[in-house]
Write a protein that holds these residues in place. Sequence first.
Motif, PDB file in Angstrom:
ATOM      1  N   LEU A 107       0.810  -1.215   0.000  1.00  0.00           N
ATOM      2  CA  LEU A 107       0.000   0.000   0.000  1.00  0.00           C
ATOM      3  C   LEU A 107       0.843   1.265   0.000  1.00  0.00           C
ATOM      4  N   GLY A 108       2.111   1.117   0.262  1.00  0.00           N
ATOM      5  CA  GLY A 108       2.977   2.277   0.312  1.00  0.00           C
ATOM      6  C   GLY A 108       4.416   1.854   0.522  1.00  0.00           C
ATOM      7  N   GLU A 109       5.236   2.799   0.937  1.00  0.00           N
ATOM      8  CA  GLU A 109       6.653   2.527   1.130  1.00  0.00           C
ATOM      9  C   GLU A 109       6.965   1.986   2.518  1.00  0.00           C
ATOM     10  N   ASP A 110       6.036   2.105   3.459  1.00  0.00           N
ATOM     11  CA  ASP A 110       6.268   1.654   4.826  1.00  0.00           C
ATOM     12  C   ASP A 110       6.141   0.133   4.890  1.00  0.00           C
ATOM     13  N   GLU A 111       7.274  -0.522   5.065  1.00  0.00           N
ATOM     14  CA  GLU A 111       7.298  -1.982   5.073  1.00  0.00           C
ATOM     15  C   GLU A 111       6.486  -2.562   6.226  1.00  0.00           C
ATOM     16  N   ALA A 112       6.531  -1.901   7.382  1.00  0.00           N
ATOM     17  CA  ALA A 112       5.771  -2.387   8.544  1.00  0.00           C
ATOM     18  C   ALA A 112       4.275  -2.339   8.263  1.00  0.00           C
ATOM     19  N   GLN A 113       3.812  -1.265   7.639  1.00  0.00           N
ATOM     20  CA  GLN A 113       2.393  -1.158   7.313  1.00  0.00           C
ATOM     21  C   GLN A 113       1.995  -2.212   6.279  1.00  0.00           C
ATOM     22  N   ASN A 114       2.821  -2.425   5.284  1.00  0.00           N
ATOM     23  CA  ASN A 114       2.534  -3.457   4.293  1.00  0.00           C
ATOM     24  C   ASN A 114       2.463  -4.834   4.945  1.00  0.00           C
ATOM     25  N   LYS A 115       3.327  -5.067   5.921  1.00  0.00           N
ATOM     26  CA  LYS A 115       3.353  -6.360   6.604  1.00  0.00           C
ATOM     27  C   LYS A 115       2.080  -6.577   7.422  1.00  0.00           C
ATOM     28  N   VAL A 116       1.628  -5.557   8.169  1.00  0.00           N
ATOM     29  CA  VAL A 116       0.407  -5.730   8.963  1.00  0.00           C
ATOM     30  C   VAL A 116      -0.829  -5.825   8.058  1.00  0.00           C
ATOM     31  N   CYS A 117      -0.810  -5.132   6.926  1.00  0.00           N
ATOM     32  CA  CYS A 117      -1.926  -5.243   5.975  1.00  0.00           C
ATOM     33  C   CYS A 117      -1.978  -6.645   5.371  1.00  0.00           C
ATOM     34  N   SER A 118      -0.818  -7.206   5.064  1.00  0.00           N
ATOM     35  CA  SER A 118      -0.770  -8.569   4.547  1.00  0.00           C
ATOM     36  C   SER A 118      -1.282  -9.564   5.582  1.00  0.00           C
ATOM     37  N   ALA A 119      -0.890  -9.362   6.837  1.00  0.00           N
ATOM     38  CA  ALA A 119      -1.354 -10.245   7.916  1.00  0.00           C
ATOM     39  C   ALA A 119      -2.863 -10.118   8.103  1.00  0.00           C
ATOM     40  N   PHE A 120      -3.376  -8.892   8.004  1.00  0.00           N
ATOM     41  CA  PHE A 120      -4.818  -8.669   8.121  1.00  0.00           C
ATOM     42  C   PHE A 120      -5.566  -9.391   7.000  1.00  0.00           C
ATOM     43  N   LEU A 121      -5.078  -9.245   5.757  1.00  0.00           N
ATOM     44  CA  LEU A 121      -5.725  -9.892   4.617  1.00  0.00           C
ATOM     45  C   LEU A 121      -5.669 -11.408   4.751  1.00  0.00           C
ATOM     46  N   GLU A 122      -4.543 -11.925   5.208  1.00  0.00           N
ATOM     47  CA  GLU A 122      -4.422 -13.375   5.388  1.00  0.00           C
ATOM     48  C   GLU A 122      -5.444 -13.878   6.407  1.00  0.00           C
ATOM     49  N   GLN A 123      -5.587 -13.170   7.525  1.00  0.00           N
ATOM     50  CA  GLN A 123      -6.557 -13.584   8.542  1.00  0.00           C
ATOM     51  C   GLN A 123      -7.990 -13.422   8.029  1.00  0.00           C
ATOM     52  N   TYR A 124      -8.251 -12.350   7.323  1.00  0.00           N
ATOM     53  CA  TYR A 124      -9.579 -12.110   6.745  1.00  0.00           C
ATOM     54  C   TYR A 124      -9.945 -13.251   5.798  1.00  0.00           C
ATOM     55  N   TYR A 125      -8.980 -13.661   4.975  1.00  0.00           N
ATOM     56  CA  TYR A 125      -9.186 -14.761   4.033  1.00  0.00           C
ATOM     57  C   TYR A 125      -9.439 -16.074   4.773  1.00  0.00           C
ATOM     58  N   LYS A 126      -8.601 -16.373   5.773  1.00  0.00           N
ATOM     59  CA  LYS A 126      -8.755 -17.619   6.535  1.00  0.00           C
ATOM     60  C   LYS A 126     -10.118 -17.687   7.219  1.00  0.00           C
ATOM     61  N   ASP A 127     -10.588 -16.554   7.733  1.00  0.00           N
ATOM     62  CA  ASP A 127     -11.885 -16.519   8.410  1.00  0.00           C
ATOM     63  C   ASP A 127     -13.039 -16.823   7.461  1.00  0.00           C
ATOM     64  N   ARG A 128     -12.852 -16.577   6.176  1.00  0.00           N
ATOM     65  CA  ARG A 128     -13.926 -16.743   5.197  1.00  0.00           C
ATOM     66  C   ARG A 128     -13.653 -17.870   4.192  1.00  0.00           C
TER      67      ARG A 128
END
Length: 140
Positions: free
Chosen positions: A4-25
Amino acid sequence: GVVLGEDEAQNKVCSAFLEQYYKDRLNSHFIGSQWYGKADDFIEGLMLSSPLMLTRNDEDSDEKEQQDKDSEATRAQTLEIEPLRIAEQILLKRDGLALDWMAIMEDVPSDHTDIRKAQLDRLTGKTSADSVKIVLDEWQ
């Protein structure tokens, strides 16, 4: 991963969020026989999800330094997960894949016309030297 941007930490938490969102559904949206458009419901649900704010864990600084930071620096330590932007990235990726598939598939009908003609000729009992030659050429 999600970028989503240049901030690697933010990209990492967004990826983790999407992974959990996917697993839940996973079971309700992707496994087994699903009705048409169920995957679109996944994207819609993601788009309608509320943004989340997380505190960044800065392992390089000690507690005293963190307490001394002013409010602006504290805001910089906050990571925002924006499901709408994640959904946008998924849709952009899906659009790119669809365009790639269209380009690949443009030539498929013309590539298979001779094979389909030979199959039809064989099905109807019509034999010609051309249809035999086409089949032989294809398999050599």
